[in-house]
Motif scaffolding. Structure first.
Motif, PDB file in Angstrom:
ATOM      1  N   ASP A   1       0.817  -1.213   0.000  1.00 34.60           N
ATOM      2  CA  ASP A   1       0.000   0.000   0.000  1.00 34.60           C
ATOM      3  C   ASP A   1       0.853   1.266   0.000  1.00 34.60           C
ATOM      4  OD1 ASP A   1       0.446  -1.104   2.705  1.00 34.60           O
ATOM      5  OD2 ASP A   1      -0.539   0.729   3.386  1.00 34.60           O
ATOM      6  N   ASP A   2       2.118   1.158   0.342  1.00 36.85           N
ATOM      7  CA  ASP A   2       3.050   2.286   0.295  1.00 36.85           C
ATOM      8  C   ASP A   2       3.876   2.155  -0.986  1.00 36.85           C
ATOM      9  OD1 ASP A   2       4.970   4.223   0.617  1.00 36.85           O
ATOM     10  OD2 ASP A   2       5.638   3.537   2.591  1.00 36.85           O
TER      11      ASP A   2
ATOM     12  N   GLY B   1       7.898 -13.589 -12.168  1.00 38.69           N
ATOM     13  CA  GLY B   1       8.601 -14.763 -11.690  1.00 38.69           C
ATOM     14  C   GLY B   1       8.411 -14.958 -10.203  1.00 38.69           C
ATOM     15  N   VAL B   2       8.160 -13.862  -9.490  1.00 43.88           N
ATOM     16  CA  VAL B   2       7.946 -13.907  -8.042  1.00 43.88           C
ATOM     17  C   VAL B   2       7.114 -12.696  -7.630  1.00 43.88           C
ATOM     18  CG1 VAL B   2      10.090 -12.692  -7.485  1.00 43.88           C
ATOM     19  CG2 VAL B   2       9.096 -14.225  -5.804  1.00 43.88           C
ATOM     20  N   ILE B   3       6.348 -12.876  -6.552  1.00 45.08           N
ATOM     21  CA  ILE B   3       5.537 -11.793  -5.995  1.00 45.08           C
ATOM     22  C   ILE B   3       5.997 -11.534  -4.567  1.00 45.08           C
ATOM     23  CG2 ILE B   3       3.213 -11.113  -5.255  1.00 45.08           C
ATOM     24  CD1 ILE B   3       2.147 -12.881  -7.578  1.00 45.08           C
ATOM     25  N   LEU B   4       6.297 -10.269  -4.275  1.00 44.38           N
ATOM     26  CA  LEU B   4       6.587  -9.831  -2.909  1.00 44.38           C
ATOM     27  C   LEU B   4       5.371  -9.050  -2.446  1.00 44.38           C
ATOM     28  CD1 LEU B   4      10.225  -8.393  -3.236  1.00 44.38           C
ATOM     29  CD2 LEU B   4       9.544 -10.694  -2.569  1.00 44.38           C
ATOM     30  N   CYS B   5       4.792  -9.432  -1.312  1.00 45.61           N
ATOM     31  CA  CYS B   5       3.547  -8.809  -0.873  1.00 45.61           C
ATOM     32  C   CYS B   5       3.598  -8.421   0.596  1.00 45.61           C
ATOM     33  CB  CYS B   5       2.387  -9.773  -1.124  1.00 45.61           C
ATOM     34  SG  CYS B   5       0.766  -9.093  -0.713  1.00 45.61           S
ATOM     35  N   ASP B   6       3.221  -7.189   0.862  1.00 48.92           N
ATOM     36  CA  ASP B   6       3.123  -6.715   2.237  1.00 48.92           C
ATOM     37  C   ASP B   6       2.068  -7.540   2.976  1.00 48.92           C
ATOM     38  OD1 ASP B   6       3.414  -5.129   4.497  1.00 48.92           O
ATOM     39  OD2 ASP B   6       2.251  -3.450   3.704  1.00 48.92           O
ATOM     40  N   ILE B   7       2.252  -7.699   4.265  1.00 47.79           N
ATOM     41  CA  ILE B   7       1.297  -8.454   5.076  1.00 47.79           C
ATOM     42  C   ILE B   7       0.164  -7.562   5.555  1.00 47.79           C
ATOM     43  CG2 ILE B   7       0.991  -9.711   7.252  1.00 47.79           C
ATOM     44  CD1 ILE B   7       3.891 -10.710   6.929  1.00 47.79           C
TER      45      ILE B   7
END
Length: 138
Positions: free
Chosen positions: A23-24, A60-66
């Motif tokens: 979200d940031d 190839g990859v997803i980085l996701c905030d919790i």
């Protein structure tokens, strides 16, 4: 016949794509700045767009905030897992809730997904992404 410049492959498209959901939007910009030499980083600040964007980009990859308003990282992971086009994309939680040293301790705490601290070093981020992509990061 010599290929026209517009016919040559785009070197940016040849890099592995990393989709950052946070979200940031400054987080995605920071990650792109740190990893842009080796990866094509695309950020989205509205988690509800994650599945659609993941289908389009095939990262190839997803980085996701919790911790995000409107939709948590767990909800994003679940939505991606329910879509056949995105279910197999490696998913890594990105969190400010822990220090880099504690990040590895979070592995498998949130389902089967590893976690990395937002304050991890560039090298630690590269290692997590390389691991998720199944490539040797030497």
């Amino acid at each position: 016949m010599t290929p026209m410049l517009r016919d040559l492959p785009d070197p940016e498209r040849a890099k592995p794509c990393v989709l950052v959901i946070d979200d940031d939007e400054a987080v995605a910009w920071a990650i792109a700045g740190r990893l842009g030499r080796d990866f094509r980083v695309v950020g989205v600040s509205d988690p509800s767009q994650a599945v659609t964007l993941a289908r389009e980009l095939r990262p190839g990859v997803i980085l996701c905030d919790i911790s995000m308003p409107r939709m948590t990282g767990d909800e994003v992971a679940f939505a991606l897992s329910q879509d056949i086009a995105t279910a197999q994309i490696p998913f890594v939680y990105l969190t400010a809730l822990v220090s880099p040293e504690e990040g590895m301790e979070l592995d498998a705490v949130f389902g089967d997904h590893p976690a990395v601290s937002k304050s991890a070093t560039t090298e630690e981020l590269r290692e997590v992404i390389a691991w998720a992509l199944g490539i040797d990061d030497d």
